[in-house]
Design an enzyme around this catalytic site. Structure first.
Site, short mmCIF file in Angstrom:
data_model
loop_
_atom_site.label_atom_id
_atom_site.label_comp_id
_atom_site.label_asym_id
_atom_site.label_seq_id
_atom_site.Cartn_x
_atom_site.Cartn_y
_atom_site.Cartn_z
N LYS B 107 2.55 -4.33 0.60
CA LYS B 107 2.54 -5.71 1.07
C LYS B 107 3.40 -6.52 0.12
CE LYS B 107 0.46 -7.98 4.49
NZ LYS B 107 -0.08 -7.37 5.73
N ASP B 147 4.78 -11.09 8.77
CA ASP B 147 3.38 -11.44 8.51
C ASP B 147 3.32 -12.97 8.51
OD1 ASP B 147 0.94 -9.63 6.88
OD2 ASP B 147 0.85 -11.82 6.77
#
Lengths: 288, 288, 288, 288, 288, 288
Positions: B107, B147
């Protein structure tokens, strides 16, 4: 300038803020000079000799790469953390820039007490840490060196791990490696040589002839003993040296080579060297 | 299982500890599964359109690479920090492993409010962040995706920056890019499709025929409207939908295509769609 | 649309301008779509078998890489020059985009009459040209194919030269290579297959059954003979074929396999094939 | 064809000479097909667990790369030498070519008795050997597989060593790795499946229906037991199986699943399985 | 030798033909020396500050690489085209060969008037052009330098773009960069130093002592002023200097440092410097 | 020390065993120092000018890489085999280590009589052999040099083949290349210079002044003639030289430059040079 009482990173940031104020830097440039270019934390799993799996944290911070590849040591110490490494990396940036050498600043480390590990464990840990850093270090990118808790052997392991990755012997990836695989002659005595050169620069300022100067050296360990030797070799008269157990004095001059041999042979102290008066460390500092 | 009240990272660690207890993992393996393989913070200098220099912090955590390249989104949000990114990366590791796909978890993000930046500023910031990550990402290493605060355009900038570095169009470095440069068809409606598939799996468990099932969908935005469409296309009778302003009902069946067109044309709500009774969200949930 | 009477490049630019007008493109986008991304001319020294040194000019134009690696043929022809290659490369961009395949457009060539060179000379010339292009071509960058004056063997030399450079057999660097080293089955008859498929698409439009359709094929060379075969195999009745020397007709149907064997055996023409009436090309076109 | 009584390499060369005679190959082509493209011997120093340094010899022969990357196993055996490895590599070239798969032939090994090494020693040895081969192997170059004395774990170590060098998880560098890191499902039973498929091909030749065929399987180990299972699953009636201790027979049919469970539970033999007659291996071969 | 009246490329080719005649080169070698090894044209899209898209043409010609990496400047000028760049590249080959330095010749440029672009536009244009050339330039391949319309800043942008691509600070990719990032000291005054050294070489030929020589310098700009300084520092007596507005003379000697300060302070001319006679440029050239 | 009567490899191993005994090395270290790091045999297909295909065997052994890249010659000789190359490589390791230069030892060769090949055949053979070694040689890995049967031209072909692979002129991949492409000045006379330096070192040991020393040189070929020149230039009085046909003597001194010119002009011998007495080789050795 009042330093922060906090971490090394806090201290370094206060120093930078102080300099920024003197230079009247705007906030953007101040931020740019403070924020490390890259800070990396890696997982270093270590299978202990007893089969236990230990997961250590390794760090490498490349603070600034604008002037050339980053340069900076690698420390193994239980208190090592990302903030400490960031501060040390920023200081390396400043040191390289002040000396005018074409390098940026970096620092790295592993939070571990190396004294509790076997040699095999230290090797496995070092090689794993090095393997994680391979895409980010190299002669053109970032060049580690020994620091607290690491030594020539650590650098040899890193060099070998890196060389295996690049497919050829890459001596330029670390400094502080053993002489036999390309280490720099003179590195061992470099700090002592610095003491002598600084003393001579001071003498030049004072317009004094080293050959007419007497010298007393407090501390006769790795750095002090060689400093005494270099000062003596350069013509100064060495009249006193001391260590934690006390000192010795002879106004007619001491031979550092013989003193070093004396200490190596036993007693672990200069005190008692034949033909000298015993003095205290305090008395040494008060000698003319 | 009681979650920590702290950060996402604390929450994730509590979840892992819980799982470790169930699996009776030893401490070493537990540590190995928790500690991210690599956590990187980079400096992202951004020259604003007004000439001001802003220095942002960008992150990328590769939590686990054992099963293949890492996979995980990239978020632009003021509250983004290393701990949040670490937690999200660990969750990605778990998600990929649970689905049995050959990817690890990662991430990334930048601590910034993207809404305050111009499109040019977002492009410069994204390209600079991507350039710093180039040695660590790639189709075989780590594959970012959109995201919170990032979108198809963000992925296109990353792909172009990466492609420029490798010297050829490297569509595989990101997912979630525009269809015209190699994005996956069906990605836009993937969540809605998941809703339909989950509903059908439930029907199979209950041994019910979708063609004899009536459906009410609460929420008629990006996900809900397409879910209504897919359920309808698969044979269910859609009898009610709702949005924040209320719902509509017609026991004989609603046409989702016409409803979507109705909402797009104006009013921003399904309420008032011809041939329907107006109901509340609460009433919708109580329909048979 | 009125085409320029000039070079292929002029023609292509007029076509683009025409399209730009239809699409109402602004000047910048029009320029972007016209200007080749990269045009390369290289020196191709060729040591002739008789010891003479000939210095040829080789070209490669990569017109557009936005949708994926470039794709396009390589021609050996005395009239080959940079302008022609630029036009052909732009057309390749359009063709790939129209077919919706993820490739850009490229084209290349050498200004040479290959028929005047020995096989050894053609090999040396091709390998030298390929070596110059190595940093710019590859399965992810630009993939040559045969064109006027080049063939399977040319592609095999390029593939081998490229493979030697990358250190492994890289079959993906060219298309149109021999089957034995990874060429695509069906490529030899692809054009003929296209003729058949286009004819069938037309029949579908006209709502006609191929099995009730008679077929006449003008031209019985590499493309026509196989097209006749494919049309016959797919159920059409082949009633006439022709070549430069004339044609043959049999309303009850001709067997293309036998005809091909007849031509191969001698005479180099279909005329005189037993059981047929001789017709002219003009008559063939006027058959019902 | 009379085989040489010498080494594997002599045998292979006699076989090749025989084929060359049949094909009427000229000497140059015969030599080209015999001489390995590359034969590599490497030094593999192994620090034993007891601190002793052992220097082993490792080999890798890439016999032919013309049709694609080389493919071939890796064996750990005291009798392994360069000649044996050369023969096995040439046979791999032939096998891949016969099957029409786009691979060349290779083989490798270390002259060592793996059973005398600890797991840690085998890991260190394998990783060192793999590191030496890194510039010459890879998914596009040469892909090792397990063979005598090596297994899934060996392949996992090679894959990890190679992946560390390339900087990403490179599952394609070996076959025969554990399923959890990308191994191929079905590889474990592939030989048994081959037995079944070969038997069925024979039945087709004989125009016999498998469902009306009775089967006797001699040998009920790793290969035989699964072959019995696959033949049974495909519809044959299994009437007899045997192992080194003897066989069992039941004309009405045996259940291989139950037999495998029976052997696993104890006795290590099929003999004594309830509801069967005991027969000898000789009798099994004479069953109708 | 009579030069062609055409382009720079025509001129250069005539010069080469002339040399080839003197050296009696055969046609092949003559062609080899004339044809550039690689000529590249690239598309350089530039998004203007006002949102307009401009598509510029950039060039790089590597004329000869036989003796080492290519070396040559980069110019931004509206009249820049491929022919001009080819000529300049061939001249660079000759210059490097004549000086016996291990470099080949190259040249590049963009057809643009840099004065019409903002600094941001020049940066974007330079970085895009540099990115296109990345696979073809580098410390071992081709090393750009400033030329007409480009400067230290241009080189810094190219170096940064290239360094970002290679992943480390690559100072060796350009010359003429700012001193702070590795530029060569002395480059600024190199042309002036060349004037002085050439003058001294002439004096040696004439067997004259510089200390007994008087000097007049026509032109007192960037080159002339420093040349006057260097000649003065090396012991010559500077008796006259001039610029476009006229000259000054003092038989007893002029101090160039003071003169430079005088011009910098205002007036933009040497005329009127205290203690001098005003002379014309013509008179200066006629001084003894 | 008694040398083995077998191959060069046997001899080298006996020498190593002797040294190991002196140094009291344990078996592991002895094995490590003996076993070559990498031994490679490659197939070198050569298409003869007459169309015949010849398949040669090429070798390269990298004996030790611990101290830096390997260094060692390349020989073309019919008797060249892997054992000979291994011995020569080990000797190179020793030579580099004794001289304290940071290189390991290597050697290579092809089993071929180069005198039977045309220049074109030698070029094709050399380039093919070099291409096979490309992944294993290079300025940082292994640097070939001329040896028996190879020369400057061989090195130029290897350098060009390697440079083509790396994409830039890589002069550092070989030593012993022509001066014009980066060869080392002085290499041609290096052996003669060594004779002079060794002689002078001996004189220093004997405390003799070279200027008062007379010199007789036996052998007046490539090495001897230049040695005579260097000794003369350094102040010695050259009183006699000889070749296979006899010698000449002049106690007052001989001029080597004139002698070399005399031999070059004809006769191929020093005998008969004006102003000298003719002596035999035996007499030369007995001169005072």
């Amino acid at each position: 300038m009042i330093l922060g009482t906090g971490s090394a990173w806090d201290t370094a940031c206060v120093q930078l803020a102080d300099a920024a104020r003197h230079l009247d830097l705007d906030d953007g440039m101040h931020d740019l000079l403070r924020t490390p270019r890259r800070s990396i934390s890696v997982s270093v799993p270590l299978l202990r000799d007893d089969g236990q799996l230990l997961v250590l944290s390794g760090y490498r911070v490349q603070h600034n790469l604008a002037r050339g590849p980053a340069k900076g040591g690698l420390r193994y110490h239980p208190a090592c953390d990302l903030d400490e490494v960031k501060a040390l990396a920023m200081w390396m940036t400043w040191k390289c820039a002040l000396m005018g050498i074409p390098y940026g600043g970096a620092k790295g480390g592993i939070a571990v007490e190396p004294g509790l590990l076997s040699r095999q464990e230290r090797e496995r840990m070092t090689r794993r840490y090095a393997a994680e850093l391979v895409p980010l270090i190299g002669p053109d990118k970032d060049i580690p060196a020994p620091d607290v808790g690491t030594d020539e052997q650590t650098m040899a392991w890193i060099m070998d791990t890196y060389s295996t990755h690049t497919g050829h012997t890459a001596a330029g990836v670390v400094t502080g490696k053993p002489l036999s695989i390309g280490g720099s002659a003179g590195r061992a005595g470099a700090t002592s040589r610095g003491v002598q050169l600084a003393a001579f620069a001071a003498l030049r300022e004072l317009d004094k002839d080293p050959r007419e100067t007497t010298v007393a050296v407090q501390g006769f360990g790795k750095v002090g003993a060689l400093a005494a030797q270099y000062l003596h070799d350069a013509g100064c008269r060495l009249v006193a040296v001391s260590d934690v157990k006390g000192g010795v004095h002879n106004g007619a001059g001491l031979n550092p080579t013989a003193l070093i041999r004396h200490v190596a042979r036993g007693g672990d102290t200069v005190v008692g060297y034949p033909g000298t008066d015993t003095i205290t460390n305090a008395e040494l500092l008060e000698l003319e």
